[in-house]
Design a protein around this motif. Structure first.
Motif, short mmCIF file in Angstrom:
data_model
loop_
_atom_site.label_atom_id
_atom_site.label_comp_id
_atom_site.label_asym_id
_atom_site.label_seq_id
_atom_site.Cartn_x
_atom_site.Cartn_y
_atom_site.Cartn_z
N VAL A 141 -5.24 3.10 37.44
CA VAL A 141 -4.49 4.01 38.24
C VAL A 141 -4.58 3.55 39.83
O VAL A 141 -3.70 3.63 40.56
CB VAL A 141 -5.17 5.45 38.06
N THR A 142 -5.61 2.84 39.93
CA THR A 142 -5.89 2.51 41.46
C THR A 142 -4.92 1.43 41.75
O THR A 142 -4.22 1.48 42.89
CB THR A 142 -7.38 1.97 41.72
N LEU A 145 -8.83 2.51 32.85
CA LEU A 145 -8.23 3.58 33.47
C LEU A 145 -8.14 3.69 34.95
O LEU A 145 -6.89 3.82 35.48
CB LEU A 145 -8.40 4.86 32.61
N LEU A 149 -1.18 3.14 41.76
CA LEU A 149 -1.05 3.99 43.00
C LEU A 149 -1.32 3.61 44.15
O LEU A 149 -0.96 4.26 45.24
CB LEU A 149 -1.62 5.25 42.51
N GLY A 150 -2.04 2.56 44.42
CA GLY A 150 -2.53 2.06 45.86
C GLY A 150 -1.48 1.77 46.53
O GLY A 150 -0.54 1.13 46.06
N ARG A 151 -1.62 1.91 47.94
CA ARG A 151 -0.64 1.59 48.85
C ARG A 151 -0.64 -0.01 49.29
O ARG A 151 -1.69 -0.56 49.38
CB ARG A 151 -0.44 2.26 49.83
N LEU A 159 -9.23 0.13 49.85
CA LEU A 159 -8.64 0.29 48.66
C LEU A 159 -9.21 -1.05 47.70
O LEU A 159 -9.18 -0.89 46.87
CB LEU A 159 -7.16 0.23 48.78
#
Lengths: 119, 92
Positions: free
Chosen positions: B51-52, B47, B55-57, B4
């Motif tokens: 978004v990464t 974008l 929403l990344g954990r 990630l």
């Protein structure tokens, strides 16, 4: 394994099926990259790039793709590695619902096309 | 480095390059085709980084929020990814 299936109690989950569904999620997720690529190419060819509904659809598609790649798929992997008490599965179900909702909104946008120059 | 963080690093570098090209073009030759080509590319990269990061954990809130800053988001994210990499394993 028919014996195992017969011994299964209602509510018990099948690991084989879960593995298969996880593989399908990843496979379809990668194949779905074609959707935005073809969509952007079509919008460029038709000269519709500036229209509002296309921009909104692109943002929603990016968010949906992010949810699938960064939340749903990793959580499925975790759930397969360490089956929990069902809480993580409910969270997964919720995320899948949000994902489906986003796709549904994108489909509606493709039909209604608010802000389109010509219909 | 986690996959990630690797993805976030690459995307934020590309975002920074695209915004640098846009600003350079604005300050010097001001070529319309360059703006038309790189503008949407920068939008897509912004974008993707946003978004990464959102929403990344297992990311710090500051990494998520600073990725949303227009123009400077790429620089912030590159720095934040460096910090996330050095983060102690126990905090994961």
């Amino acid at each position: 394994m028919p014996a195992g299936r017969a011994a299964r109690r209602p509510g018990e989950r099948n690991v084989g099926v879960a593995r298969l569904l996880h593989r399908i999620t990843r496979g379809y997720g990668i194949a779905a990259l074609v959707v935005p690529v073809v969509g952007i190419a079509l919008a460029l060819v038709q000269g519709r790039m500036g229209e509002v509904w296309i921009t909104v659809a692109m943002v929603l598609t990016a968010v949906a793709g992010g949810i699938l790649a960064l939340q749903i798929a990793p959580r499925q992997r975790d759930a397969l590695a360490t089956p929990g008490d069902g809480r993580q599965l409910r969270r997964l179900g919720m995320l899948a619902g949000v994902f489906n909702l986003l796709w549904a909104v994108v489909v509606v946008l493709m039909i209604v096309r608010p802000g389109s120059d010509y219909s | 480095m986690r996959p990630l963080l690797r993805a976030l690093e690459v995307l934020s570098i590309l975002e920074l390059v695209s915004v640098a090209v846009l600003l350079l073009n604005l300050a010097t030759v001001h070529l319309r085709p360059v703006t038309a080509a790189i503008g949407p590319v920068h939008g897509a990269l912004y974008l993707a980084v946003a978004v990464t990061a959102l929403l990344g954990r297992d990311l710090w809130p500051r990494t998520r929020l600073l990725a949303l800053v227009p123009v400077a988001g790429g620089v912030f994210t590159i720095l934040n990814v460096r910090r996330e990499v050095r983060r102690p394993v126990a905090a994961r």
